[in-house]
Design a protein around this motif. Structure first.
Motif, PDB file in Angstrom:
ATOM      1  N   ARG A  56      -5.879  -3.124  -4.957  1.00  0.00           N
ATOM      2  CA  ARG A  56      -7.282  -3.538  -4.892  1.00  0.00           C
ATOM      3  C   ARG A  56      -7.503  -4.887  -5.568  1.00  0.00           C
ATOM      4  N   ASN A  86       0.827  -1.211   0.000  1.00  0.00           N
ATOM      5  CA  ASN A  86       0.000   0.000   0.000  1.00  0.00           C
ATOM      6  C   ASN A  86       0.859   1.257   0.000  1.00  0.00           C
ATOM      7  N   GLN A 112      -2.621   4.368  -8.467  1.00  0.00           N
ATOM      8  CA  GLN A 112      -2.699   2.956  -8.802  1.00  0.00           C
ATOM      9  C   GLN A 112      -1.372   2.476  -9.330  1.00  0.00           C
TER      10      GLN A 112
END
Lengths: 512, 370
Positions: free
Chosen positions: B280, B166, B186
């Motif tokens: 994700r 992350n 992203q």
């Protein structure tokens, strides 16, 4: 001695009791009559059903069928607690004591009259009194783990007397004792019988049964073979009843013609589990074709001596030399490759991989080499073929494809373990209590393997607590006490008494 | 005399049919329990299950998506199977998977657009395995040399790996982050040459790599000298030590191998369906699901393959349930129930129940009586 025929003197009676485990009948229509005030020996081989019978009496197992009469009344024990409340107590082979508690605290455990508050003073006093009365001296304040095996056994017996047990079951009590300690125990047993208590004495040692018991019941293959008054029974007859045939266990032939020294041990020191030295300067020379017996009460450094010799624990001092080569600090694998074979005492815990098959266990050490592997690849056919050959040759029974070895019986486990070790064609074979707990057939097979290695020219170190075995197989006997050799003699000069004194720590005056 | 209705006794040797029956029965039992819950929430379990089967296998797209989901599960399943077989409780496949993805994506981005697929793909997958192994080493070395509990260390390292990933994407301007998108951070897409070729809808050849690697694990454990030593250690470390096997070294190598398999899964996922270090898409609990896969496959690396397909189907079917108003979490619940039943089912492989009065079937000759 009480008259066994009269039912009002019977302490307990079993009629046609059945008990099966996994479909195997451990007790098959067993009948047993125990009179008040007698020492009753229960004789039989391993697996004959002695322990099962005792466990039924002690409330640990419930019979599948049959009747139990307790002082003439039908009784059912739902648990050992029930049995103890009725006055039946058992000293198991593996003691049921809490190691971190004191002797007195172990007395209090599970006692119905002792609640949350424990009167330590009163407990100590009772423990001391009972110990004195029955010749079982023990320090009530000592913690169990500080006691020797013999002392722990005394605590177990005193615990039952403290609960005022009327029937005491002793499961192979002499297996962990020196001959002298056994004699003391027999005296206690007689005393308890004189007070009207009944003692069940489980053993497979005929001379002990002959010496201490009033009555003998022999079990074989789960069935009662017979019950006789000890006075009327010859040891030879009892042996035949027990085994079902005339019995001649193998004994070494006299041989004085040994080869050169194969193993030379000089002042070896090996640490114990708690870091203290367990082997304190042991020295001996083992020649080819010779069996040296190491006698001693369990826990006097036997295990550490074996570990030190086969590389499982590195010695902190002294040297071990195999045919002139120093192997003191070699790895376990080096020891194996150089010609050490080791039969450990703990079969399933160390000697065998319990979940693997018999074939895999037979290759447990040799798998690194031809024929079991080719380069880095295993050769499945070699596992199968070599396995089949050894299973046949060493008469290992009960093997089925894919079956984990732990499901074999003790005798067959040991046959497989010994087979693997002798197949390595060792220069030195070290075996610890190799026939402990085995039935007569397996004992015979294992003893023959040990003697075959001796004839083959291997040096054999037989570490055992079984004096009869040492006297039968060893050429020379060393006695180990607290990590030191306190006596050494040719087997011809050894007697159970002399060894027993040495095992108890008395130095041998005769040793030069 | 006895009042017990049933006797539990150890079974000598379970038949092959039984070892197959127990996992199947576990799945069915889990579906029944799940069905009760669905009923209580007012759904018709049969129609829900029918919807799930249809979503997973009812169309060519469904089948390919199921197999895409299964691919990483094969490898995380193998990762758990080889470790558990040796009583190494590596429950860190999750973190090792993520670190595999980090390594693989990093290598691909570092190689850049110039590298041909024949070079980039193998390097990327190997980098993934390496990442997993390195992460496993963080638990393996303390376990072997200091005796720490690997359950705790692997579990904790999962969180570190997740937060590290992350951080790379959300918390820093790392090379893994896509510089072209500034609105929502992203992962930077890996170069085209580092993407596995697709051959059936979106399904890429990663599935074959996963199957081949599972076969390699099976071969290593079952057919090599090394694997035999590993099995001895797994059965009894004491016995292994006694027979001259370096126990620590074997535990270490199995632990690293287990981590490498989880890392391979991460590498394949990045070079396959995801195409970037995208938190994700990666934070799906694939490492944890691998534990369920391994348990249901009874730690057999080959059996892991069909079980992974089943679990992949469940994962794939989850989102489709939302269209009929059933929460996706139903799938997670079913997976959990399957694990519980599979573990409980182990008991029946090792033991059997019988009525006390009825004669039991024979045990192996020579079995100990008392």
């Amino acid at each position: 001695m009480a008259d066994p025929a009269s039912s009002d003197t019977l302490a307990v009676e079993l009629r046609n009791v059945d008990k099966a485990f996994y479909g195997v009948k451990a007790n098959d229509h067993v009948s047993f009559r125990l009179a008040r005030g007698e020492v009753h020996a229960l004789l039989g081989e391993n697996g004959a059903g002695k322990s099962t019978l005792c466990s039924i009496l002690a409330g640990l197992y419930r019979p599948d069928a049959g009747e139990m009469l307790f002082e003439g009344e039908p009784a059912t024990f739902k648990s050992p607690k029930d049995a103890l409340a009725a006055g039946v107590g058992m000293v198991y082979q593996h003691f049921r004591l809490v190691p971190n508690l004191t002797v007195a605290e172990n007395f209090a455990l599970g006692h119905p009259d002792i609640g949350l508050r424990i009167d330590q003073k009163e407990l100590h006093r009772s423990a001391e009194e009972l110990g004195e009365k029955y010749g079982l001296p023990v320090d009530p304040a000592a913690r169990i783990w500080q006691l020797s095996v013999g002392e722990q056994q005394r605590v177990e017996i005193l615990k039952l007397l403290y609960r005022n047990a009327k029937i005491l079951i002793l499961d192979e009590p002499t297996a962990v004792l020196t001959p002298q300690e056994s004699q003391a125990l027999f005296k206690t047993m007689r005393q308890m019988a004189q007070e009207g208590r009944s003692v069940i004495f489980v053993s497979h040692k005929l001379h002990e049964v002959k010496q201490v018991s009033d009555q003998v019941t022999v079990l074989r293959g789960g069935k009662t073979v017979g019950g006789v008054a000890t006075a009327d029974a010859e040891p030879k007859d009892l042996a035949r009843m027990m085994v079902g045939r005339d019995l001649e266990l193998p004994v070494r032939d006299a041989q004085t013609d040994y080869g050169p020294v194969v193993l030379s041990v000089d002042g070896i020191r090996v640490p114990g589990d708690r870091g203290l030295e367990a082997v304190r300067g042991v020295t001996f020379e083992l020649r080819a074709g010779e069996v040296i017996g190491i006698a001693g009460v369990s826990g006097n450094g036997q295990r550490e001596l074996a570990y030190g010799l086969v590389g499982l624990r590195t010695p902190t001092g002294g040297t071990v030399t195999l045919e002139g080569v120093d192997v003191t600090t070699s790895s376990v694998l080096d020891h194996i490759h150089k010609g050490f074979s080791y039969v450990p005492q703990n079969r399933l815990g160390m000697g065998l991989a319990p979940g693997l098959t018999t074939e895999e266990n037979l290759a447990l050490k040799a798998f690194r080499r031809h024929p079991f592997s080719k380069g880095r690849r295993l050769v499945a056919s070699a596992f199968r073929d070599e396995g089949a050959r050894q299973i046949e040759q060493y008469d290992i029974r009960g093997v089925r494809p894919g079956l984990p070895i732990r499901l074999l019986s003790g005798g067959n486990l040991q046959k497989a373990l010994v087979a693997r070790e002798v197949e390595l064609e060792p220069k030195v074979l070290i075996a610890r209590s190799p026939t402990r707990g085995l039935d007569v057939g397996a004992t015979e097979a294992v003893r023959n393997q040990v003697l075959a290695q001796r004839s083959r020219g291997a040096g054999v170190l037989l570490i055992s607590e079984d004096l009869d075995e040492l006297l039968a197989l060893a050429d020379r006997i060393l006695v180990l006490y607290e990590g030191e050799v306190v006596g050494e003699m040719p087997t011809e000069e050894a007697t159970a008494e002399r060894l027993g004194l040495l095992m108890a720590g008395q130095r041998d005056e005769a040793r030069s | 005399m006895t009042t017990r209705r049933f006797i539990v006794e150890p079974r000598g040797l379970a038949s092959p049919q039984l070892t197959l029956l127990v996992p199947v029965a576990s799945v069915i039992a889990a579906l029944v329990v799940g069905g009760v819950f669905l009923l209580l929430t007012g759904e018709n379990p049969l129609s829900v299950y029918a919807k799930m089967v249809d979503a997973a296998f009812g169309s060519s797209r469904g089948v390919s998506e199921t197999l895409i989901s299964a691919t990483p599960l094969i490898l995380t399943g193998v990762a758990a199977a080889v470790a558990f077989k040796m009583l190494v409780w590596n429950i860190g496949a999750e973190g090792q998977f993520l670190m595999g993805a980090v390594f693989a994506a990093g290598v691909a981005i570092w190689l850049g657009d110039g590298a041909p697929p024949a070079v980039a793909l193998p390097i990327m997958i190997i980098a993934g395995g390496l990442g997993g192994a390195v992460w496993a080493a963080g638990s393996a070395i303390p376990r072997v040399y200091m005796g720490t509990n690997e359950i705790i260390t692997t579990l904790m390292l999962n969180f570190i790996a997740l937060n590290f990933m992350n951080y790379l994407i959300f918390g820093s301007g790392s090379p893994w982050r896509d510089p072209a998108v500034s609105t929502f951070p992203q992962g930077r897409p890996v170069p085209e040459g580092a993407r596995l070729p697709e051959f059936f809808n979106r399904l890429d050849i990663g599935i074959f790599v996963a199957i081949a690697l599972a076969a390699v694990a099976w071969y290593l454990i079952g057919k090599t000298r090394w694997g035999f030593a590993v099995r001895i250690v797994g059965d009894s470390a004491e016995t292994a030590h006694y027979s001259g096997i370096g126990v620590n070294q074997k535990i270490l190598s199995v632990f690293l191998l287990s981590g490498a398999f989880a890392g391979f899964a991460g590498g394949l996922f990045v070079s396959g369906p995801v195409g970037a270090l995208d938190p994700r898409s990666l934070d799906l609990g694939l490492g944890f699901t691998g534990i369920i896969v391994a348990a249901l496959a009874r730690l057999n690396p080959l059996a892991v393959i069909p079980v992974a397909v089943l679990m992949g189907a469940l994962n794939n079917a989850g989102p489709s349930l939302q269209s009929i108003g059933v929460p996706t979490a139903t799938v997670t619940m079913l997976q959990g129930a399957i694990l519980i039943f599979a573990v409980a089912g182990e008991f029946f492989i090792g033991n059997r129940l019988r009525r006390p009065d009825r004669a039991s079937s024979p045990v192996p000759e020579g079995a100990e009586a008392a």
